[in-house]
Design a protein around this motif. Structure first.
Motif, PDB file in Angstrom:
ATOM      1  N   GLN A 165       5.023  -1.971   3.987  1.00 51.46           N
ATOM      2  CA  GLN A 165       5.241  -2.861   2.843  1.00 51.46           C
ATOM      3  C   GLN A 165       5.528  -2.080   1.563  1.00 51.46           C
ATOM      4  N   SER A 166       4.747  -1.024   1.340  1.00 48.08           N
ATOM      5  CA  SER A 166       4.951  -0.239   0.120  1.00 48.08           C
ATOM      6  C   SER A 166       6.264   0.527   0.197  1.00 48.08           C
ATOM      7  N   ALA A 167       6.649   0.993   1.392  1.00 50.45           N
ATOM      8  CA  ALA A 167       7.914   1.709   1.553  1.00 50.45           C
ATOM      9  C   ALA A 167       9.093   0.803   1.230  1.00 50.45           C
ATOM     10  N   VAL A 168       9.055  -0.416   1.756  1.00 53.22           N
ATOM     11  CA  VAL A 168      10.134  -1.376   1.492  1.00 53.22           C
ATOM     12  C   VAL A 168      10.195  -1.712   0.013  1.00 53.22           C
ATOM     13  N   SER A 169       9.039  -1.920  -0.605  1.00 51.62           N
ATOM     14  CA  SER A 169       9.000  -2.252  -2.033  1.00 51.62           C
ATOM     15  C   SER A 169       9.589  -1.132  -2.885  1.00 51.62           C
ATOM     16  N   MET A 170       9.212   0.128  -2.584  1.00 53.02           N
ATOM     17  CA  MET A 170       9.742   1.267  -3.340  1.00 53.02           C
ATOM     18  C   MET A 170      11.248   1.389  -3.161  1.00 53.02           C
ATOM     19  N   LEU A 171      11.717   1.243  -1.922  1.00 54.26           N
ATOM     20  CA  LEU A 171      13.135   1.395  -1.653  1.00 54.26           C
ATOM     21  C   LEU A 171      13.937   0.271  -2.308  1.00 54.26           C
ATOM     22  N   GLU A 172      13.413  -0.933  -2.289  1.00 53.81           N
ATOM     23  CA  GLU A 172      14.095  -2.055  -2.944  1.00 53.81           C
ATOM     24  C   GLU A 172      14.184  -1.830  -4.454  1.00 53.81           C
ATOM     25  N   THR A 173      13.125  -1.298  -5.040  1.00 54.56           N
ATOM     26  CA  THR A 173      13.125  -1.019  -6.478  1.00 54.56           C
ATOM     27  C   THR A 173      14.175   0.021  -6.828  1.00 54.56           C
ATOM     28  N   LEU A 174      14.265   1.069  -6.030  1.00 51.68           N
ATOM     29  CA  LEU A 174      15.260   2.121  -6.279  1.00 51.68           C
ATOM     30  C   LEU A 174      16.675   1.590  -6.093  1.00 51.68           C
ATOM     31  N   LYS A 175      16.881   0.740  -5.084  1.00 53.79           N
ATOM     32  CA  LYS A 175      18.197   0.142  -4.871  1.00 53.79           C
ATOM     33  C   LYS A 175      18.579  -0.755  -6.047  1.00 53.79           C
ATOM     34  N   GLN A 176      17.619  -1.547  -6.525  1.00 56.86           N
ATOM     35  CA  GLN A 176      17.870  -2.437  -7.655  1.00 56.86           C
ATOM     36  C   GLN A 176      18.261  -1.649  -8.895  1.00 56.86           C
ATOM     37  N   ALA A 177      17.676  -0.447  -9.041  1.00 58.78           N
ATOM     38  CA  ALA A 177      17.997   0.409 -10.184  1.00 58.78           C
ATOM     39  C   ALA A 177      19.246   1.250  -9.933  1.00 58.78           C
ATOM     40  N   ASN A 178      19.896   1.030  -8.773  1.00 59.28           N
ATOM     41  CA  ASN A 178      21.122   1.748  -8.411  1.00 59.28           C
ATOM     42  C   ASN A 178      20.884   3.260  -8.347  1.00 59.28           C
TER      43      ASN A 178
END
Length: 298
Positions: A165-178
């Motif tokens: 869950q934390s891995a997905v959340s971190m990766l989604e945040t980084l993707k959102q920030a491009n």
């Protein structure tokens, strides 16, 4: 020789040591910020000219001819730094390292591809486009998982996610920030330690083992890791030299990790720091670099 170091921060230990070693060997060294350079191309001879502007209030002045160049710039100077290196390469001035090799090493994903293509083992890694699902990337690698931004250095931009869950959340945040990010398997058996091999030419001139602080998975000295002398195996020496050659580098800091399946290359640094490894090994690495540059000039 008249030497040029391309570096934005001349007060750094590595810059001061290299300048000291050059001067002790009878050479003169200028340290200039590549972001303050102006390159002029023109039809009439001379076809190339390089100018330098010390500050915004100053008029740029024409730089003299240099016998050799040492690039020591960071990610914030990559584009202009490599352009200046290409300028000197066009004039057949020896550069330690060449622009293309420098750029390959700075691109974490490309360097991993090149290493693997040359038969050099690296951790299982994954790069996903901005339109891919973070959950799929995490499932491909599994957890715990390391997430690395492609432009990070000195341990910055590297995070460990222990739960899906934390891995997905971190990766989604980084993707959102491009922010381009690669995912990589976590080598638990290394216990927060890695090896730094300092290569000059075709020789490993020094090595150390870096051990992360308690509770810290990163073994970077800038993150508070301790360093100690280490004896490399013949296999580790072979891998470090081959990794340097695969990227076309003259000077490299090759980071290895000891996994259950043998040594893996984590990263190859085209501008490795000198401070911790000189103090740990007791070897004058700056002198070794200057001596190698003398050989290239001849």
């Amino acid at each position: 020789m008249k030497l040029l170091m391309l570096c934005r921060e001349p007060r750094l230990y590595s810059c001061r040591r290299l300048k000291q070693a050059a001067e002790e060997n009878g050479h003169h060294m200028d340290i200039l910020d590549p972001n303050r350079c102006l390159i002029k191309l023109q039809q009439n001879p001379p076809h190339f000219a390089l100018y330098y502007q010390p500050d915004v209030e100053s008029t740029p002045y024409l730089l003299p001819q240099y016998d050799a160049v040492l690039p020591r710039f960071g990610t914030g100077s990559m584009q202009m730094g490599c352009a200046v290196l290409h300028y000197f390469q066009a004039l057949n001035v020896p550069c330690l390292n060449h622009a293309d090799a420098f750029a390959k090493a700075r691109d974490k994903w490309l360097s991993l591809q090149l290493l693997l293509a040359n038969g050099i083992a690296v951790p299982t890694s994954l790069l996903g486009g901005l339109e891919t699902k973070a959950n799929d990337a995490v499932q491909h690698i599994g957890t715990p998982i390391i997430l690395k931004t492609l432009s990070g250095s000195q341990g910055i931009g590297v995070v460990l996610a222990e739960q899906p869950q934390s891995a997905v959340s971190m990766l989604e945040t980084l993707k959102q920030a491009n922010v381009p990010t690669l995912a990589q398997e976590f080598i638990a058996e290394a216990q927060g330690a890695d090896l730094r091999c300092f290569v000059v030419g075709e020789r490993i001139v020094a090595a150390m083992q870096r051990i992360g602080q308690r509770g810290e998975f990163r073994a970077n000295c800038h993150r508070g890791a301790n360093a100690e002398k280490v004896i490399l195996t013949e296999q580790e020496k072979h891998i470090a030299l081959n990794a340097t050659k695969a990227l076309g580098l003259d000077v490299a800091g090759v980071d290895l990790i000891r996994s259950a399946n043998g040594p893996l290359v984590l990263e190859v640094n085209a501008s490795p720091g000198l401070e911790m490894i000189e103090k740990t090994s007791g070897i004058d690495i700056a002198l070794q670099m200057i001596l190698y540059l003398e050989q290239k000039h001849c």
